[in-house]
Design a protein around this motif. Structure first.
Motif, mmCIF file in Angstrom:
data_model
loop_
_atom_site.group_PDB
_atom_site.id
_atom_site.type_symbol
_atom_site.label_atom_id
_atom_site.label_comp_id
_atom_site.label_asym_id
_atom_site.label_seq_id
_atom_site.Cartn_x
_atom_site.Cartn_y
_atom_site.Cartn_z
ATOM 1 N N ALA A 1 42.402 48.040 33.993
ATOM 2 C CA ALA A 1 42.858 46.933 34.847
ATOM 3 C C ALA A 1 44.385 46.826 34.886
ATOM 4 C CB ALA A 1 42.230 45.628 34.383
ATOM 5 N N LYS A 2 45.020 47.204 33.783
ATOM 6 C CA LYS A 2 46.480 47.117 33.719
ATOM 7 C C LYS A 2 47.165 48.139 34.631
ATOM 8 C CE LYS A 2 45.762 47.196 29.171
ATOM 9 N NZ LYS A 2 45.966 47.877 27.920
ATOM 10 N N SER A 3 46.476 49.252 34.878
ATOM 11 C CA SER A 3 47.118 50.346 35.625
ATOM 12 C C SER A 3 46.719 50.428 37.084
ATOM 13 C CB SER A 3 46.774 51.690 34.972
ATOM 14 O OG SER A 3 46.974 51.624 33.591
ATOM 15 N N VAL A 4 45.653 49.728 37.478
ATOM 16 C CA VAL A 4 45.191 49.828 38.869
ATOM 17 C C VAL A 4 45.190 48.447 39.516
ATOM 18 C CG1 VAL A 4 43.737 51.839 38.351
ATOM 19 C CG2 VAL A 4 42.733 49.545 38.286
ATOM 20 N N ASP A 5 45.017 48.433 40.852
ATOM 21 C CA ASP A 5 45.002 47.145 41.550
ATOM 22 C C ASP A 5 43.596 46.554 41.591
ATOM 23 O OD1 ASP A 5 47.880 47.049 42.769
ATOM 24 O OD2 ASP A 5 47.156 49.103 43.022
ATOM 25 N N THR A 6 42.611 47.435 41.775
ATOM 26 C CA THR A 6 41.214 47.011 41.841
ATOM 27 C C THR A 6 40.420 48.037 41.044
ATOM 28 O OG1 THR A 6 41.715 46.712 44.196
ATOM 29 C CG2 THR A 6 39.461 46.232 43.520
#
Ligand code: F6R
Length: 367
Positions: free
Chosen positions: A314-319
């Motif tokens: 979750a920290k590295s992607v938008d969805t």
């Protein structure tokens, strides 16, 4: 005829749990410890004597073959080459009687695949066909046939035939491994147990179709996007990209995540959607670093991840969209499902003829 669904494609996506069960039924021993393929005429001695495998197919069937390559190489430790059928016979492939040629075709009537089959036989190789149609040309001419039991596929975009082809590759890969002694009975039982859970796991994904619909509607506003993944995820990325192009007419490209910086990164700019497959935990950190590269250029990243890894990703992607946990080799049978739904809902949002995309035919009987 569409069983209450608006389109054949959606119906066929939802039929996948049944297609998996039907394709596995009767092919696993009662005790769940070995694969039984009574339909094969090829002898165990012959399978012990082969020294390479060629997998030849077109389009989506080729993408199943790319997963098949990883499956056979890792389970049976045999070198596998994959070729699109329209290229195969023009590159003078090295085919010997010790080569096993596997052709994959939903319809069993694809002209290029049939021509490849004939060329392989002419060179003295045994041909195994994985096809969905009993009595098709490919089924009749091959030495051995594994029928996928997906049932009739009407939508031009292949969904349940592709995933049934994956199941056929898992079964045949395990069969080769047990015949050639490259995997222990316990290892084989372990994979079979995980396969047994796949239909229910697909049902879990299908229950989240509305979530995918929302993502698809956002994506349908773009004219250009990318799919990235490593290893087996790359093969699934290719299939996700083909499906999207085919029915939504949105341009997309699939990239092996590590190749991005060798050119394609130039196309990543603010807001470009990137769909990243992150199901292979041994490659996880590497793919995450590729995600950072596209994020730094403004990409909007959707991560397809394993359940339990959401918080980290979750920290590295938008969805993100999570798929149930399975063995690394089996993830394509799950991760492709949200991509199929994504294409379907993107096509729907754009008002296209989902089941009959422009310029395409269900069965390509000309070369
Ligand atoms: C894509 C698609 C095509 C077929 C290809 C091979 O959704 O359906 O790429 O996979 O034309 O067809 P078969 O499997 O019938 O040989």
């Amino acid at each position: 005829e569409k069983g209450g669904y608006d389109h054949f494609m959606l119906k066929e996506i939802h039929e996948q749990p049944k297609a998996y069960r039907d394709t596995m039924r009767g092919r696993i021993s009662e005790d769940g410890r070995s694969v039984v393929l009574p339909e094969l005429k090829v002898t165990p001695e012959h399978l012990r004597g082969i020294n390479r495998v060629h997998i030849v197919a077109c389009g989506t069937a080729m993408h199943a073959g790319m997963v098949g390559k990883t499956v056979i190489e890792s389970l049976a430790r045999l070198p596998v080459e994959t070729d699109v059928a329209s290229e195969y016979r023009y590159r003078s492939p090295i085919i010997t009687p010790e080569t096993l040629v596997i052709v994959v075709s939903q319809s069993g009537e694809t002209a290029d695949t049939l021509a490849a089959l004939r060329e392989a036989k002419r060179c003295g190789a045994r041909v195994l066909a994985i096809t969905n149609v009993v009595g098709s040309s490919v089924a009749r001419e091959a030495d051995d046939v594994i029928i996928t039991l997906a049932g009739p596929e009407i939508a031009v975009a292949s969904t349940k035939a592709y995933t049934s082809q994956l199941i056929a590759f898992y079964l045949f890969g395990l069969y080769l491994a047990q015949t050639r002694g490259t995997k222990s009975e316990a290892d084989i039982a372990h994979v079979l147990a995980a396969m047994d859970s796949l239909p229910e796991q697909v049902e879990k994904i299908l229950a989240q179709a509305e979530t995918v619909k929302g993502i698809a509607e956002a994506i349908s506003k773009h004219s250009n996007l990318f799919f990235i993944g490593r290893g087996i995820d790359y093969a699934v990325a290719l299939e996700g990209s083909l499906k999207l192009k085919e029915i939504s007419y949105i341009h997309s490209e699939a990239y092996a995540a590590g190749e991005l910086k060798h050119g394609t990164l130039a196309l990543i700019e603010e807001g470009v959607p990137v769909i990243a497959l992150l199901t292979q935990e041994d490659l996880y950190e590497k793919t995450l670093s590729n995600i950072k590269e596209v994020k730094a250029r403004g990409a909007d990243v959707l991560g397809i991840v394993n359940e339990g890894h959401e918080a980290e990703v979750a920290k590295s992607v938008d969805t993100h969209f999570a798929i149930p946990r399975t063995l690394p080799l089996l993830t394509p049978a799950l991760s492709v499902v949200p991509l199929q739904l994504l294409s379907y809902y993107a096509s729907l949002a754009l008002g296209h003829d989902v089941d009959k995309p422009r310029n395409l035919a269900k069965s390509v009987t000309v070369e």
